[in-house]
Scaffold this motif. Structure first.
Motif, mmCIF file in Angstrom:
data_model
loop_
_atom_site.group_PDB
_atom_site.id
_atom_site.type_symbol
_atom_site.label_atom_id
_atom_site.label_comp_id
_atom_site.label_asym_id
_atom_site.label_seq_id
_atom_site.Cartn_x
_atom_site.Cartn_y
_atom_site.Cartn_z
ATOM 1 N N THR A 67 -11.417 4.813 -5.652
ATOM 2 C CA THR A 67 -10.048 5.701 -5.440
ATOM 3 C C THR A 67 -8.974 4.846 -4.819
ATOM 4 O OG1 THR A 67 -11.590 7.350 -4.850
ATOM 5 C CG2 THR A 67 -9.410 7.939 -4.539
ATOM 6 N N ARG A 68 -9.237 3.880 -3.920
ATOM 7 C CA ARG A 68 -8.050 3.132 -3.214
ATOM 8 C C ARG A 68 -7.283 2.210 -4.131
ATOM 9 N NH1 ARG A 68 -11.921 3.679 1.091
ATOM 10 N NH2 ARG A 68 -12.879 1.969 0.291
ATOM 11 N N THR A 69 -8.175 1.600 -5.281
ATOM 12 C CA THR A 69 -7.701 0.808 -6.081
ATOM 13 C C THR A 69 -7.728 1.233 -7.733
ATOM 14 O OG1 THR A 69 -9.895 -0.329 -6.184
ATOM 15 C CG2 THR A 69 -8.348 -1.214 -4.629
ATOM 16 N N THR B 175 0.924 5.180 -18.586
ATOM 17 C CA THR B 175 1.342 3.678 -18.063
ATOM 18 C C THR B 175 1.583 3.397 -16.852
ATOM 19 O OG1 THR B 175 3.574 4.270 -18.938
ATOM 20 C CG2 THR B 175 1.998 3.102 -20.503
ATOM 21 N N ARG B 176 1.535 4.714 -16.058
ATOM 22 C CA ARG B 176 1.689 4.529 -14.462
ATOM 23 C C ARG B 176 0.832 5.518 -13.882
ATOM 24 N NH1 ARG B 176 5.053 2.424 -11.026
ATOM 25 N NH2 ARG B 176 5.624 3.443 -9.179
ATOM 26 N N THR B 177 0.033 5.364 -13.094
ATOM 27 C CA THR B 177 -0.858 6.191 -12.118
ATOM 28 C C THR B 177 0.068 7.384 -11.769
ATOM 29 O OG1 THR B 177 -0.486 5.432 -10.002
ATOM 30 C CG2 THR B 177 -2.316 4.481 -11.507
ATOM 31 N N LEU C 10 -12.389 10.999 -7.900
ATOM 32 C CA LEU C 10 -11.224 11.188 -8.588
ATOM 33 C C LEU C 10 -11.317 10.050 -9.793
ATOM 34 C CD1 LEU C 10 -8.002 11.028 -6.476
ATOM 35 C CD2 LEU C 10 -8.774 12.990 -7.982
ATOM 36 N N TYR C 11 -11.949 8.883 -9.574
ATOM 37 C CA TYR C 11 -12.002 8.227 -10.963
ATOM 38 C C TYR C 11 -13.442 7.778 -11.203
ATOM 39 C CZ TYR C 11 -7.186 7.393 -9.273
ATOM 40 O OH TYR C 11 -5.821 7.488 -8.541
ATOM 41 N N THR D 260 -8.810 6.667 3.325
ATOM 42 C CA THR D 260 -7.650 5.400 3.002
ATOM 43 C C THR D 260 -8.214 4.061 3.505
ATOM 44 O OG1 THR D 260 -6.883 6.057 5.035
ATOM 45 C CG2 THR D 260 -5.892 6.836 3.313
ATOM 46 N N GLY D 261 -9.418 4.362 4.281
ATOM 47 C CA GLY D 261 -10.090 3.186 4.945
ATOM 48 C C GLY D 261 -9.446 2.889 6.233
ATOM 49 N N ILE D 262 -8.302 3.516 6.669
ATOM 50 C CA ILE D 262 -7.598 3.320 7.949
ATOM 51 C C ILE D 262 -7.387 4.580 8.720
ATOM 52 C CG2 ILE D 262 -6.209 1.455 7.356
ATOM 53 C CD1 ILE D 262 -3.866 3.321 6.974
ATOM 54 N N GLU D 263 -7.175 4.475 10.134
ATOM 55 C CA GLU D 263 -7.101 5.925 10.849
ATOM 56 C C GLU D 263 -5.785 6.587 10.535
ATOM 57 O OE1 GLU D 263 -9.176 7.865 12.722
ATOM 58 O OE2 GLU D 263 -7.359 9.494 12.470
#
Ligand code: FDA
Length: 496
Positions: free
Chosen positions: A53-55, A65-67, A212-213, A358-361
Motif C-alpha cells: 500500500t505504501r509503494t 497513468t497516475r495513481t 488495497l493493491y 503509513t509506518g510512522i506515528e
C-alpha cells in the motif's frame, strides 16, 4: 476460442460469480468464467505478486497513468504519482460525481478489500432486501456464506495487547467515553496467521500494511475459497484478460462479444461465443453499465425500465480526527480492520475504525463510515460519448456527512479534538468523493424477478451487487454472497 459454445457463461469472478460457478459445477454443469482483470498468480520483479500500500507501482491501478489513492494527501503533501498504464488490480472508476473503487482480477473485490465480513443486524434486513424472506437468509444463506468465505474472529485477549491494534483501541476508548456502542467485527483474514506475523514467526502481510493493491499472505480471498472449490470440480474454466462488451439473442441461445486484452489494456482480439445461459457478475457498476448499454442500443431491447436504476454508494464517507499527543495510534498498524462504532439506530451511521498504515506515528484516527444515505442514482447511455453515465452528484453525500457527524462531532467535543484537514486535499475534512461499496443498478424484484432472472430474457441472470438497492447497513460482501447462494439454489432447482 472464437465461435465456441458453452452451456453457461459467467461474466466476472467476484462474489456473485464465484458462488454461481461453484454451485452450478456441483450440480453437474460446465461453466466458463470470463474476467477482464489479470489472474494474479505470477510474482513481479520484486518477487511478490502484490505491491505494498505504501509503494503503489504498475500493478496497483487499472489502466491509469497516475495513481488515484483514496487518501490523496498527507500533512499537506499530495501522494499520487505517475505509473505505467497497466491492467492493475484496483480500478478508481471516475463518474461525474463520484469515484468508484473496485477490484480487477480473478477474485474481483476480494483481492483488494478489507475483508470485513459483516452480517447486517436482522432488524435492519427489511431495508436491505425488502422482497427477501429474512428467515431463509438468517437460518440458511448467511450461515452458508460465512462458512464458505472462511469468516473468523480476532482473539479478543490478543487484540487487547498487540501493538498493531493500538489504533483500534484508541478508537474504542474515544467511542466509549462518548457512550457509543463499539463492536469487534469478523473478517476473512486468517487471524491465526496475523498472530504469527505480529510474533515475527511468519512473513508480514497485514501487519506490514498490505491492503488495497492485494494481499500476499493471510487474506482468504475468493481464489482461496469459492474459486478453489469451483476449480476442484473440474467443471469450471476461468479466462482472465477477457472483457465482455455485448450480449444478444441468437435463436434460443445468446451471443457474447468478448475483447481479449494484453496487460497494457490494448485489445488484441475480438471473439464471439455462444451460451445457453449468461450470468451477469461484473459487479454493481460493471453489470449495470453492460445492461444499460445493451438495452439502450437495441442489443437487448426487452429489458425493462428498471435497468440502471436504484444505485447507491452504501453511504460511504471518510474522515480523520487529530488526537492529542498522549493518544498515539501506533507506528505499526495492521491493515485489517476489526472494529466499528455502531450508531446506526440513533444516527444512521456505522463507522469502521480504519488503519492508517503509513509506518510512522500520525496521531490520527481514521474512519470509514457506512451511513443511511437515501440518495439513489441512475445509469444512462450517453450515445454521443459512447459511454454509460451515472447521475450521482457529490452534494448527495451531505446526508452521509450529517450522519457521520452524529458520531465524530460528539467525540471531538468530548475529547477536545478536531477533524484532520490534510488527508483528502487542502483543508478538506470529508472524503465525500468516493465509494468502496457500489450497490444496485439491476435491483432484485424490479429489473429481475425475486431470484435474479432478468425480465424479458429467459436464461439471463444478475447474480452480483447490482441486485441490492443501494445500501446494506454494513460492509456488503457477506450479503452479496448470501443472496447469490439463495438465488442460485432456486435457479438450479427450477431452471436446469
Ligand atoms: P466484484 O466487483 O467483486 O466482481 C466483479 C468482477 O467482474 C471484477 O473482477 C471485474 O473485473 C469483472 N468485470 C467487470 N466488468 C467486466 C466485463 N465487462 N467483462 C469481464 N469481467 C468484468 N466489502 C466488505 O464487505 N468488507 C470490506 O472490508 C470491504 N472493503 C473494501 C475495500 C475496497 C478498497 C474496495 C474497493 C471494496 C471493499 N468492499 C468491502 C466491497 C466489496 O469488495 C464489494 O462489495 C464486492 O467485491 C462486490 O462483489 P460483486 O460480486 O458484486 O462484484
Amino acid at each position: 476460442g472464437d465461435g465456441a459454445h458453452v452451456p453457461v457463461l459467467v461474466i466476472g469472478t467476484g462474489y456473485g460469480g464465484s458462488v454461481t460457478a461453484l454451485r452450478l459445477a456441483q450440480a453437474g454443469v460446465d461453466v466458463h468464467m470470463l474476467e477482464m482483470g489479470q489472474a494474479w498468480e505470477t510474482p513481479g520483479s520484486d518477487g511478490k505478486i502484490f505491491p505494498n500500500t505504501r509503494t503503489p507501482d504498475y500493478r496497483s491501478y487499472w489502466l491509469r497513468t497516475r495513481t488515484k489513492q483514496p487518501l490523496s494527501n498527507f500533512l499537506g503533501f499530495p501522494l499520487d504519482k505517475d505509473v505505467p498504464r497497466h491492467a492493475g488490480i484496483l480500478d478508481a472508476e471516475e463518474f461525474a460525481g463520484i469515484t468508484v473503487y473496485q477490484g480487477r482480477g480473478i477474485g474481483g473485490g476480494s483481492l483488494v478489500n478489507g475483508g470485513m465480513a459483516v452480517t447486517p443486524r436482522r432488524e435492519h434486513f427489511g431495508s436491505v432486501l425488502p422482497s427477501v424472506n429474512p428467515a431463509e437468509m438468517y437460518d440458511v444463506y448467511y450461515p452458508r456464506a460465512n462458512a464458505e468465505l472462511g469468516v473468523n474472529h480476532v482473539d479478543p485477549a490478543w487484540w487487547e495487547t498487540v501493538d498493531c491494534y493500538q489504533y483500534a483501541r484508541v478508537g474504542r476508548k474515544h467511542a466509549q467515553r462518548s457512550n457509543f456502542a463499539f463492536t469487534l467485527v469478523p473478517n476473512v483474514y486468517d487471524m491465526n496467521y496475523m498472530k504469527q506475523e505480529a510474533a515475527g514467526t511468519a512473513t508480514k502481510s497485514a501487519v506490514d500494511g498490505e491492503i488495497l493493491y492485494g494481499n500476499n499472505h493471510g487474506k482468504k480471498s475468493l481464489p482461496k475459497t469459492y474459486l478453489a472449490r469451483a476449480r476442484a470440480t473440474g467443471r469450471v474454466r476461468i479466462t482472465p484478460l477477457h472483457r465482455v462488451t455485448s450480449v444478444t439473442r441468437a435463436g434460443t441461445r445468446y451471443a457474447i462479444v468478448v475483447e481479449q486484452l494484453d496487460t497494457s489494456g490494448n485489445v488484441t482480439a475480438t471473439k464471439t461465443v455462444t451460451a445457453d445461459r449468461v450470468f451477469f457478475a461484473a459487479g454493481s457498476v460493471g453489470t449495470s453499465k453492460l445492461l444499460t448499454k445493451l438495452k439502450a442500443t437495441g442489443a437487448l431491447p426487452n429489458l425493462n425500465g428498471e435497468i440502471g436504476k436504484g444505485w447507491g454508494d452504501n453511504g460511504n464517507v471518510m474522515c480523520g480526527r487529530a488526537n492529542h499527543l498522549w493518544d498515539p495510534t501506533g507506528t505499526v498498524q495492521t491493515s485489517i480492520p476489526t472494529a466499528g462504532i455502531d450508531n446506526w439506530a440513533a444516527g444512521g451511521a456505522f463507522a469502521e475504525v480504519a488503519p492508517l498504515p503509513t509506518g510512522i506515528e500520525t496521531w490520527a484516527s481514521f474512519y470509514l463510515s457506512i451511513t443511511k444515505n437515501p440518495n439513489r442514482a441512475q445509469f444512462t447511455w450517453n450515445a454521443a460519448a459512447n459511454r454509460v453515465d451515472l447521475s450521482w452528484q457529490t452534494a448527495w453525500k451531505q446526508p452521509s456527512i450529517t450522519m457521520a457527524k452524529t458520531i465524530f462531532d460528539k467525540i471531538n467535543s468530548k475529547e477536545g479534538t478536531i477533524y484532520r484537514t490534510d488527508l483528502f486535499g487542502a483543508y478538506k475534512i470529508w472524503g465525500d468523493h468516493l465509494t468502496y461499496h457500489p450497490l444496485g443498478g439491476a435491483v432484485l424484484n424490479k429489473a429481475t424477478d425475486n431470484h435474479g432472472r432478468l425480465h424479458g430474457y429467459p436464461g439471463l441472470y444478475v447474480v452480483d451487487g447490482a441486485l441490492i438497492p443501494g445500501n446494506t447497513t454494513v460492509n456488503p460482501f457477506v450479503t452479496i454472497t448470501a443472496l447469490a447462494e439463495r438465488n442460485i439454489e432456486r435457479i438450479i432447482a427450477e431452471d436446469l
